[in-house]
Design a protein around this motif. Structure first.
Motif, PDB file in Angstrom:
ATOM      1  N   ARG A  32       0.829  -1.209   0.000  1.00 14.95           N
ATOM      2  CA  ARG A  32       0.000   0.000   0.000  1.00 14.95           C
ATOM      3  C   ARG A  32       0.859   1.253   0.000  1.00 14.95           C
ATOM      4  O   ARG A  32       0.574   2.213  -0.726  1.00 14.95           O
ATOM      5  N   LEU A  33       1.916   1.257   0.802  1.00 14.68           N
ATOM      6  CA  LEU A  33       2.776   2.434   0.887  1.00 14.68           C
ATOM      7  C   LEU A  33       3.566   2.672  -0.395  1.00 14.68           C
ATOM      8  O   LEU A  33       3.994   3.801  -0.662  1.00 14.68           O
ATOM      9  N   SER A  34       3.759   1.626  -1.182  1.00 15.56           N
ATOM     10  CA  SER A  34       4.589   1.748  -2.388  1.00 15.56           C
ATOM     11  C   SER A  34       3.847   2.349  -3.572  1.00 15.56           C
ATOM     12  O   SER A  34       4.480   2.714  -4.568  1.00 15.56           O
ATOM     13  N   ARG A  35       2.532   2.477  -3.506  1.00 18.19           N
ATOM     14  CA  ARG A  35       1.769   2.947  -4.663  1.00 18.19           C
ATOM     15  C   ARG A  35       2.166   4.346  -5.128  1.00 18.19           C
ATOM     16  O   ARG A  35       2.384   4.562  -6.321  1.00 18.19           O
ATOM     17  N   PRO A  36       2.254   5.349  -4.258  1.00 23.91           N
ATOM     18  CA  PRO A  36       2.684   6.670  -4.752  1.00 23.91           C
ATOM     19  C   PRO A  36       4.118   6.675  -5.247  1.00 23.91           C
ATOM     20  O   PRO A  36       4.437   7.362  -6.235  1.00 23.91           O
ATOM     21  N   ILE A  37       4.992   5.894  -4.610  1.00 21.26           N
ATOM     22  CA  ILE A  37       6.389   5.821  -5.041  1.00 21.26           C
ATOM     23  C   ILE A  37       6.469   5.211  -6.427  1.00 21.26           C
ATOM     24  O   ILE A  37       7.217   5.679  -7.300  1.00 21.26           O
ATOM     25  N   ALA A  38       5.680   4.143  -6.651  1.00 22.66           N
ATOM     26  CA  ALA A  38       5.677   3.497  -7.960  1.00 22.66           C
ATOM     27  C   ALA A  38       5.186   4.447  -9.040  1.00 22.66           C
ATOM     28  O   ALA A  38       5.747   4.491 -10.152  1.00 22.66           O
ATOM     29  N   THR A  39       4.161   5.229  -8.744  1.00 25.23           N
ATOM     30  CA  THR A  39       3.618   6.172  -9.730  1.00 25.23           C
ATOM     31  C   THR A  39       4.661   7.186 -10.152  1.00 25.23           C
ATOM     32  O   THR A  39       4.833   7.474 -11.347  1.00 25.23           O
ATOM     33  N   ILE A  40       5.387   7.734  -9.190  1.00 23.20           N
ATOM     34  CA  ILE A  40       6.378   8.766  -9.487  1.00 23.20           C
ATOM     35  C   ILE A  40       7.579   8.186 -10.226  1.00 23.20           C
ATOM     36  O   ILE A  40       8.047   8.747 -11.229  1.00 23.20           O
ATOM     37  N   LEU A  41       8.100   7.046  -9.780  1.00 21.20           N
ATOM     38  CA  LEU A  41       9.268   6.455 -10.419  1.00 21.20           C
ATOM     39  C   LEU A  41       8.960   5.976 -11.835  1.00 21.20           C
ATOM     40  O   LEU A  41       9.790   6.120 -12.745  1.00 21.20           O
ATOM     41  N   LEU A  42       7.785   5.412 -12.032  1.00 15.34           N
ATOM     42  CA  LEU A  42       7.407   4.995 -13.380  1.00 15.34           C
ATOM     43  C   LEU A  42       7.287   6.197 -14.318  1.00 15.34           C
ATOM     44  O   LEU A  42       7.625   6.114 -15.505  1.00 15.34           O
ATOM     45  N   ALA A  43       6.821   7.333 -13.786  1.00 16.75           N
ATOM     46  CA  ALA A  43       6.729   8.545 -14.596  1.00 16.75           C
ATOM     47  C   ALA A  43       8.119   9.024 -15.005  1.00 16.75           C
ATOM     48  O   ALA A  43       8.334   9.461 -16.148  1.00 16.75           O
ATOM     49  N   LEU A  44       9.083   8.938 -14.087  1.00 16.51           N
ATOM     50  CA  LEU A  44      10.452   9.344 -14.413  1.00 16.51           C
ATOM     51  C   LEU A  44      11.054   8.442 -15.485  1.00 16.51           C
ATOM     52  O   LEU A  44      11.735   8.913 -16.405  1.00 16.51           O
ATOM     53  N   ILE A  45      10.800   7.137 -15.368  1.00 19.13           N
ATOM     54  CA  ILE A  45      11.302   6.211 -16.384  1.00 19.13           C
ATOM     55  C   ILE A  45      10.614   6.470 -17.717  1.00 19.13           C
ATOM     56  O   ILE A  45      11.231   6.387 -18.788  1.00 19.13           O
ATOM     57  N   ALA A  46       9.325   6.820 -17.671  1.00 26.51           N
ATOM     58  CA  ALA A  46       8.587   7.103 -18.902  1.00 26.51           C
ATOM     59  C   ALA A  46       9.180   8.290 -19.646  1.00 26.51           C
ATOM     60  O   ALA A  46       9.183   8.319 -20.885  1.00 26.51           O
ATOM     61  N   VAL A  47       9.692   9.284 -18.907  1.00 29.80           N
ATOM     62  CA  VAL A  47      10.298  10.454 -19.553  1.00 29.80           C
ATOM     63  C   VAL A  47      11.468  10.039 -20.428  1.00 29.80           C
ATOM     64  O   VAL A  47      11.672  10.578 -21.522  1.00 29.80           O
ATOM     65  N   SER A  48      12.230   9.046 -19.976  1.00 30.80           N
ATOM     66  CA  SER A  48      13.414   8.628 -20.736  1.00 30.80           C
ATOM     67  C   SER A  48      13.040   7.995 -22.066  1.00 30.80           C
ATOM     68  O   SER A  48      13.824   8.026 -23.017  1.00 30.80           O
ATOM     69  N   PHE A  49      11.833   7.405 -22.162  1.00 27.60           N
ATOM     70  CA  PHE A  49      11.427   6.773 -23.414  1.00 27.60           C
ATOM     71  C   PHE A  49      11.042   7.792 -24.481  1.00 27.60           C
ATOM     72  O   PHE A  49      10.864   7.435 -25.643  1.00 27.60           O
ATOM     73  N   THR A  50      10.887   9.028 -24.111  1.00 30.35           N
ATOM     74  CA  THR A  50      10.460  10.067 -25.059  1.00 30.35           C
ATOM     75  C   THR A  50      11.638  10.844 -25.625  1.00 30.35           C
ATOM     76  O   THR A  50      11.441  11.761 -26.419  1.00 30.35           O
ATOM     77  N   ARG A  51      12.872  10.488 -25.229  1.00 31.31           N
ATOM     78  CA  ARG A  51      14.040  11.252 -25.667  1.00 31.31           C
ATOM     79  C   ARG A  51      14.589  10.711 -26.982  1.00 31.31           C
ATOM     80  O   ARG A  51      15.698  10.215 -27.070  1.00 31.31           O
ATOM     81  N   LEU A  52      13.760  10.736 -28.014  1.00 28.72           N
ATOM     82  CA  LEU A  52      14.181  10.311 -29.343  1.00 28.72           C
ATOM     83  C   LEU A  52      14.281  11.507 -30.271  1.00 28.72           C
ATOM     84  O   LEU A  52      13.641  12.529 -30.061  1.00 28.72           O
ATOM     85  N   SER A  53      15.039  11.356 -31.304  1.00 31.05           N
ATOM     86  CA  SER A  53      15.132  12.424 -32.298  1.00 31.05           C
ATOM     87  C   SER A  53      13.787  12.607 -32.987  1.00 31.05           C
ATOM     88  O   SER A  53      13.132  11.639 -33.338  1.00 31.05           O
ATOM     89  N   PRO A  54      13.331  13.826 -33.194  1.00 33.23           N
ATOM     90  CA  PRO A  54      12.046  14.049 -33.848  1.00 33.23           C
ATOM     91  C   PRO A  54      11.972  13.430 -35.238  1.00 33.23           C
ATOM     92  O   PRO A  54      10.899  13.154 -35.742  1.00 33.23           O
ATOM     93  N   ARG A  55      13.127  13.248 -35.885  1.00 31.33           N
ATOM     94  CA  ARG A  55      13.127  12.688 -37.231  1.00 31.33           C
ATOM     95  C   ARG A  55      12.998  11.172 -37.225  1.00 31.33           C
ATOM     96  O   ARG A  55      12.832  10.557 -38.255  1.00 31.33           O
ATOM     97  N   GLN A  56      13.123  10.570 -36.059  1.00 34.96           N
ATOM     98  CA  GLN A  56      13.040   9.126 -35.962  1.00 34.96           C
ATOM     99  C   GLN A  56      11.609   8.725 -35.648  1.00 34.96           C
ATOM    100  O   GLN A  56      11.045   9.145 -34.631  1.00 34.96           O
ATOM    101  N   ASN A  57      11.015   7.905 -36.490  1.00 31.49           N
ATOM    102  CA  ASN A  57       9.647   7.438 -36.282  1.00 31.49           C
ATOM    103  C   ASN A  57       9.704   6.091 -35.559  1.00 31.49           C
ATOM    104  O   ASN A  57       9.633   5.035 -36.175  1.00 31.49           O
ATOM    105  N   LYS A  58       9.869   6.145 -34.248  1.00 31.40           N
ATOM    106  CA  LYS A  58      10.030   4.928 -33.455  1.00 31.40           C
ATOM    107  C   LYS A  58       8.976   4.835 -32.348  1.00 31.40           C
ATOM    108  O   LYS A  58       9.214   4.246 -31.310  1.00 31.40           O
ATOM    109  N   SER A  59       7.814   5.418 -32.581  1.00 30.27           N
ATOM    110  CA  SER A  59       6.799   5.428 -31.529  1.00 30.27           C
ATOM    111  C   SER A  59       6.327   4.029 -31.188  1.00 30.27           C
ATOM    112  O   SER A  59       6.129   3.689 -30.022  1.00 30.27           O
TER     113      SER A  59
END
Length: 358
Positions: free
Chosen positions: A269-296
């Protein structure tokens, strides 16, 4: 909040609520289909079934909220990056640190909401679900039977007959109950029966029988017996009752407990907010692609694999604590320390790549 932060917030919250609505809708549809297939509607009625579905949806929100925000961050920032909006923001001095800070400012309240649901709403929903499930599973459930008909179950080896019921549906007359167990058959007859409604977790679901007999037929030995009773309380044994009670236990009770199962539940139960925040930080890293690269498509596939690995590891970590394989410390926290390290390694590396491209 500045205009740019408001814009990014809108670009993240809109897909968040969209994805969350879709997932909740799918979950509710699946739950309704499953309950209809298990004949719960006949046992509890349509209103109670819908109440049960809503309670299960509340329980599922603690998982659906983190994954919805995880997907929304990937989708929102990837779209902005693909449409050159990220480059425009950086050109006006809105750095990667500002983008990360903005995501965190959204992730923190979303994580708090997830934590409140996990700490308070989830136990309440489990308690109400347990009561409804117990009422549906009780063998002599008056709501389950129509007067004047035999009901049998090959799985439990039971046959039940009720001659008459009153208007309230909780009082029965001329009850016949046959059950075949290993080495013995038991027949219970009663002139009257009254089904007690369960109103709390501490109360076991039961039916009170009046003025009847119990016939026990043993074989192959001649050990038959007959018991006459004026009043008998018939309890239903539920193998999952302890599991339900732990899930439904108040957070304060879990905090004071030293049992490994309770510690694992509390840490989850205590880990739910921590998981939400950490997963969001990891999600940011997946968006760091070159705009010219179509890798969605590739990005979402990798993100889905990462979330699947995390979700399975979170269940494994909780099981290890329950079984005493891992102590209360580190408990399940080693997994979130690992997520924190991964997020820390991904984000700086991504920033360096971006700076080199510029």
């Amino acid at each position: 909040m500045k205009i740019i932060e408001k814009y990014i917030t809108r670009e993240l919250l809109f897909p968040f609520f969209t994805v969350l609505s879709i997932l909740v809708g799918l979950f509710v549809s699946f739950s309704i289909a499953r309950l209809l297939a298990s004949a719960v509607t006949e046992t509890l009625g349509m209103v109670a079934m819908l109440q049960l579905v809503m309670l299960k949806a509340i329980i599922a929100l603690e998982v659906l909220i983190p994954i919805s925000f995880y997907v929304s961050v990937i989708y929102g920032l990837s779209r902005m990056n693909r449409d050159q909006e990220m480059n425009i923001l950086r050109s006006v001095g809105f750095s990667d640190y500002h983008i990360l800070f903005t995501v965190l400012m959204i992730a923190i309240p979303v994580g708090i909401i997830s934590g409140v649901l996990s700490l308070y709403a989830r136990p309440w929903a489990y308690a109400e679900t347990y009561i409804l499930d117990a009422q549906a599973e009780v063998e002599l459930n008056a709501n389950r039977f129509q007067a004047g008909r035999f009901y049998g179950s090959e799985k439990s080896g039971r046959v039940i007959f009720v001659q008459a019921k009153d208007n309230s549906g909780t009082r029965m007359e001329e009850v016949f109950h046959f059950v075949k167990k290993e080495g013995i058959s038991e027949i219970v007859v009663a002139k009257k029966a009254f089904q007690q409604q369960q109103i709390s977790l501490e109360q076991r679901p039961h039916t009170e029988l009046f003025d009847g007999y119990i016939y026990r037929l043993a074989y192959p030995k001649d050990e038959d017996s007959v018991i006459q009773y004026e009043k008998m309380t018939y309890f239903i044994e539920n193998e999952q009752s302890k599991w339900h009670r732990r899930k439904a236990a108040p957070t304060r009770m879990l905090w004071e407990s030293e049992r490994t199962q309770d510690i694992a539940e509390l840490q989850w139960r205590l880990s739910r907010p921590i998981a939400t925040i950490l997963l969001a930080l990891i999600a940011v890293s997946f968006t760091r692609l070159s705009p010219r690269q179509n890798k969605s498509d590739k990005t979402f596939l990798i993100a889905a694999i990462v979330f699947a690995i995390y979700y399975n590891l979170s269940g494994l970590a909780q099981t290890w604590v329950e079984q005493g394989v891992v102590g209360a410390m580190p408990g399940i926290w080693w997994l979130y320390l690992l997520l924190f390290i991964i997020a820390g390694l991904l984000l700086p590396g991504s920033r360096q790549k971006l700076f080199r491209r510029q």
